[in-house]
Design a protein around this motif. Structure first.
Motif, PDB file in Angstrom:
ATOM      1  N   LEU A   1      51.347  83.337  62.387  1.00 18.62           N
ATOM      2  CA  LEU A   1      51.326  82.048  61.705  1.00 18.62           C
ATOM      3  C   LEU A   1      50.412  82.085  60.496  1.00 18.62           C
ATOM      4  O   LEU A   1      50.742  81.546  59.457  1.00 18.62           O
ATOM      5  N   SER A   2      49.255  82.731  60.623  1.00 18.05           N
ATOM      6  CA  SER A   2      48.334  82.762  59.485  1.00 18.05           C
ATOM      7  C   SER A   2      48.914  83.592  58.344  1.00 18.05           C
ATOM      8  O   SER A   2      48.717  83.247  57.176  1.00 18.05           O
ATOM      9  N   PHE A   3      49.631  84.662  58.651  1.00 16.02           N
ATOM     10  CA  PHE A   3      50.261  85.464  57.602  1.00 16.02           C
ATOM     11  C   PHE A   3      51.314  84.639  56.873  1.00 16.02           C
ATOM     12  O   PHE A   3      51.421  84.699  55.643  1.00 16.02           O
ATOM     13  N   PHE A   4      52.081  83.850  57.613  1.00 17.00           N
ATOM     14  CA  PHE A   4      53.086  82.979  57.004  1.00 17.00           C
ATOM     15  C   PHE A   4      52.437  81.991  56.049  1.00 17.00           C
ATOM     16  O   PHE A   4      52.933  81.767  54.938  1.00 17.00           O
ATOM     17  N   LEU A   5      51.331  81.384  56.457  1.00 20.99           N
ATOM     18  CA  LEU A   5      50.660  80.420  55.595  1.00 20.99           C
ATOM     19  C   LEU A   5      50.063  81.081  54.360  1.00 20.99           C
ATOM     20  O   LEU A   5      50.088  80.495  53.271  1.00 20.99           O
ATOM     21  N   ILE A   6      49.543  82.282  54.509  1.00 20.74           N
ATOM     22  CA  ILE A   6      49.011  83.001  53.353  1.00 20.74           C
ATOM     23  C   ILE A   6      50.125  83.281  52.348  1.00 20.74           C
ATOM     24  O   ILE A   6      49.968  83.071  51.139  1.00 20.74           O
ATOM     25  N   VAL A   7      51.271  83.738  52.834  1.00 16.47           N
ATOM     26  CA  VAL A   7      52.404  84.009  51.946  1.00 16.47           C
ATOM     27  C   VAL A   7      52.906  82.709  51.318  1.00 16.47           C
ATOM     28  O   VAL A   7      53.220  82.671  50.118  1.00 16.47           O
ATOM     29  N   LEU A   8      52.970  81.644  52.103  1.00 14.51           N
ATOM     30  CA  LEU A   8      53.439  80.361  51.599  1.00 14.51           C
ATOM     31  C   LEU A   8      52.557  79.862  50.457  1.00 14.51           C
ATOM     32  O   LEU A   8      53.053  79.499  49.385  1.00 14.51           O
ATOM     33  N   TYR A   9      51.247  79.853  50.679  1.00 17.87           N
ATOM     34  CA  TYR A   9      50.332  79.391  49.634  1.00 17.87           C
ATOM     35  C   TYR A   9      50.337  80.331  48.431  1.00 17.87           C
ATOM     36  O   TYR A   9      50.228  79.887  47.280  1.00 17.87           O
ATOM     37  N   ALA A  10      50.462  81.625  48.645  1.00 11.77           N
ATOM     38  CA  ALA A  10      50.472  82.586  47.532  1.00 11.77           C
ATOM     39  C   ALA A  10      51.708  82.388  46.652  1.00 11.77           C
ATOM     40  O   ALA A  10      51.604  82.358  45.423  1.00 11.77           O
ATOM     41  N   LEU A  11      52.870  82.252  47.264  1.00  4.18           N
ATOM     42  CA  LEU A  11      54.089  82.035  46.485  1.00  4.18           C
ATOM     43  C   LEU A  11      54.076  80.689  45.771  1.00  4.18           C
ATOM     44  O   LEU A  11      54.501  80.578  44.624  1.00  4.18           O
ATOM     45  N   HIS A  12      53.576  79.679  46.461  1.00  5.58           N
ATOM     46  CA  HIS A  12      53.506  78.365  45.837  1.00  5.58           C
ATOM     47  C   HIS A  12      52.517  78.373  44.676  1.00  5.58           C
ATOM     48  O   HIS A  12      52.793  77.813  43.611  1.00  5.58           O
ATOM     49  N   GLY A  13      51.386  79.021  44.851  1.00  6.91           N
ATOM     50  CA  GLY A  13      50.407  79.122  43.774  1.00  6.91           C
ATOM     51  C   GLY A  13      50.936  79.911  42.591  1.00  6.91           C
ATOM     52  O   GLY A  13      50.722  79.536  41.429  1.00  6.91           O
ATOM     53  N   ALA A  14      51.638  81.007  42.858  1.00 11.25           N
ATOM     54  CA  ALA A  14      52.215  81.804  41.775  1.00 11.25           C
ATOM     55  C   ALA A  14      53.254  81.001  40.994  1.00 11.25           C
ATOM     56  O   ALA A  14      53.319  81.082  39.762  1.00 11.25           O
ATOM     57  N   THR A  15      54.046  80.214  41.706  1.00 12.95           N
ATOM     58  CA  THR A  15      55.033  79.369  41.044  1.00 12.95           C
ATOM     59  C   THR A  15      54.353  78.336  40.154  1.00 12.95           C
ATOM     60  O   THR A  15      54.768  78.109  39.016  1.00 12.95           O
ATOM     61  N   LEU A  16      53.289  77.716  40.665  1.00 16.47           N
ATOM     62  CA  LEU A  16      52.584  76.721  39.859  1.00 16.47           C
ATOM     63  C   LEU A  16      51.916  77.339  38.640  1.00 16.47           C
ATOM     64  O   LEU A  16      51.919  76.747  37.558  1.00 16.47           O
ATOM     65  N   TYR A  17      51.329  78.521  38.802  1.00 13.74           N
ATOM     66  CA  TYR A  17      50.724  79.191  37.657  1.00 13.74           C
ATOM     67  C   TYR A  17      51.783  79.566  36.614  1.00 13.74           C
ATOM     68  O   TYR A  17      51.548  79.486  35.412  1.00 13.74           O
ATOM     69  N   PHE A  18      52.962  79.965  37.065  1.00 14.20           N
ATOM     70  CA  PHE A  18      54.042  80.291  36.140  1.00 14.20           C
ATOM     71  C   PHE A  18      54.498  79.045  35.388  1.00 14.20           C
ATOM     72  O   PHE A  18      54.736  79.101  34.178  1.00 14.20           O
ATOM     73  N   ILE A  19      54.612  77.926  36.083  1.00  8.39           N
ATOM     74  CA  ILE A  19      54.979  76.668  35.428  1.00  8.39           C
ATOM     75  C   ILE A  19      53.907  76.258  34.418  1.00  8.39           C
ATOM     76  O   ILE A  19      54.211  75.809  33.313  1.00  8.39           O
ATOM     77  N   ARG A  20      52.647  76.451  34.796  1.00  9.38           N
ATOM     78  CA  ARG A  20      51.548  76.147  33.863  1.00  9.38           C
ATOM     79  C   ARG A  20      51.645  77.037  32.629  1.00  9.38           C
ATOM     80  O   ARG A  20      51.442  76.583  31.505  1.00  9.38           O
ATOM     81  N   PHE A  21      51.966  78.315  32.825  1.00 10.17           N
ATOM     82  CA  PHE A  21      52.135  79.238  31.709  1.00 10.17           C
ATOM     83  C   PHE A  21      53.259  78.772  30.789  1.00 10.17           C
ATOM     84  O   PHE A  21      53.116  78.782  29.559  1.00 10.17           O
ATOM     85  N   LEU A  22      54.391  78.368  31.376  1.00  8.84           N
ATOM     86  CA  LEU A  22      55.509  77.895  30.565  1.00  8.84           C
ATOM     87  C   LEU A  22      55.150  76.645  29.780  1.00  8.84           C
ATOM     88  O   LEU A  22      55.498  76.528  28.601  1.00  8.84           O
ATOM     89  N   ILE A  23      54.474  75.705  30.423  1.00  9.00           N
ATOM     90  CA  ILE A  23      54.067  74.473  29.730  1.00  9.00           C
ATOM     91  C   ILE A  23      53.101  74.784  28.601  1.00  9.00           C
ATOM     92  O   ILE A  23      53.215  74.246  27.499  1.00  9.00           O
ATOM     93  N   THR A  24      52.166  75.675  28.852  1.00  7.91           N
ATOM     94  CA  THR A  24      51.150  75.995  27.844  1.00  7.91           C
ATOM     95  C   THR A  24      51.755  76.714  26.644  1.00  7.91           C
ATOM     96  O   THR A  24      51.447  76.384  25.500  1.00  7.91           O
ATOM     97  N   HIS A  25      52.642  77.670  26.865  1.00  2.31           N
ATOM     98  CA  HIS A  25      53.136  78.487  25.764  1.00  2.31           C
ATOM     99  C   HIS A  25      54.357  77.923  25.053  1.00  2.31           C
ATOM    100  O   HIS A  25      54.597  78.268  23.895  1.00  2.31           O
ATOM    101  N   PHE A  26      55.124  77.091  25.709  1.00  4.95           N
ATOM    102  CA  PHE A  26      56.332  76.571  25.082  1.00  4.95           C
ATOM    103  C   PHE A  26      56.260  75.091  24.772  1.00  4.95           C
ATOM    104  O   PHE A  26      57.271  74.469  24.483  1.00  4.95           O
TER     105      PHE A  26
END
Length: 92
Positions: A1-26
């Motif tokens: 369960l803890s591995f699942f949550l780590i992966v969940l938060y990591a993927l969600h965080g990476a997605t948010l950082y990518f969206i932030r990158f898109l907003i900032t640069h475009f």
């Protein structure tokens, strides 16, 4: 369960950082960006609900994000409940 949550938060965080990158640069405004505190609180509200988002905002001293995190978390619960009921009725 803890591995699942780590992966969940990591993927969600990476997605948010990518969206932030898109907003900032475009963005048409070159100085427009999304605050990291807002992204982290929104991520916590989306995954853990309003209680974890408020705990994150309060523990880091982001008092202006307490009420929005409650609203976003509860709105997510309301929308997801009806979507879940709809999916159950559709795939029954």
């Amino acid at each position: 369960l803890s591995f699942f949550l780590i992966v969940l938060y990591a993927l969600h965080g990476a997605t948010l950082y990518f969206i932030r990158f898109l907003i900032t640069h475009f963005s048409k405004k070159k100085n427009e960006t999304v605050a990291l505190q807002r992204l982290l609180t929104a991520s916590s509200a989306a995954i853990g609900g309003p209680a974890t988002a408020v705990a994150l905002a309060k523990s880091n001293g982001w008092n202006s994000l307490i009420v929005p995190s409650l609203l976003v978390g509860n709105l997510g619960y309301a929308v997801a409940t009806f979507l879940g009921i709809g999916f159950h009725a559709f795939f029954r």
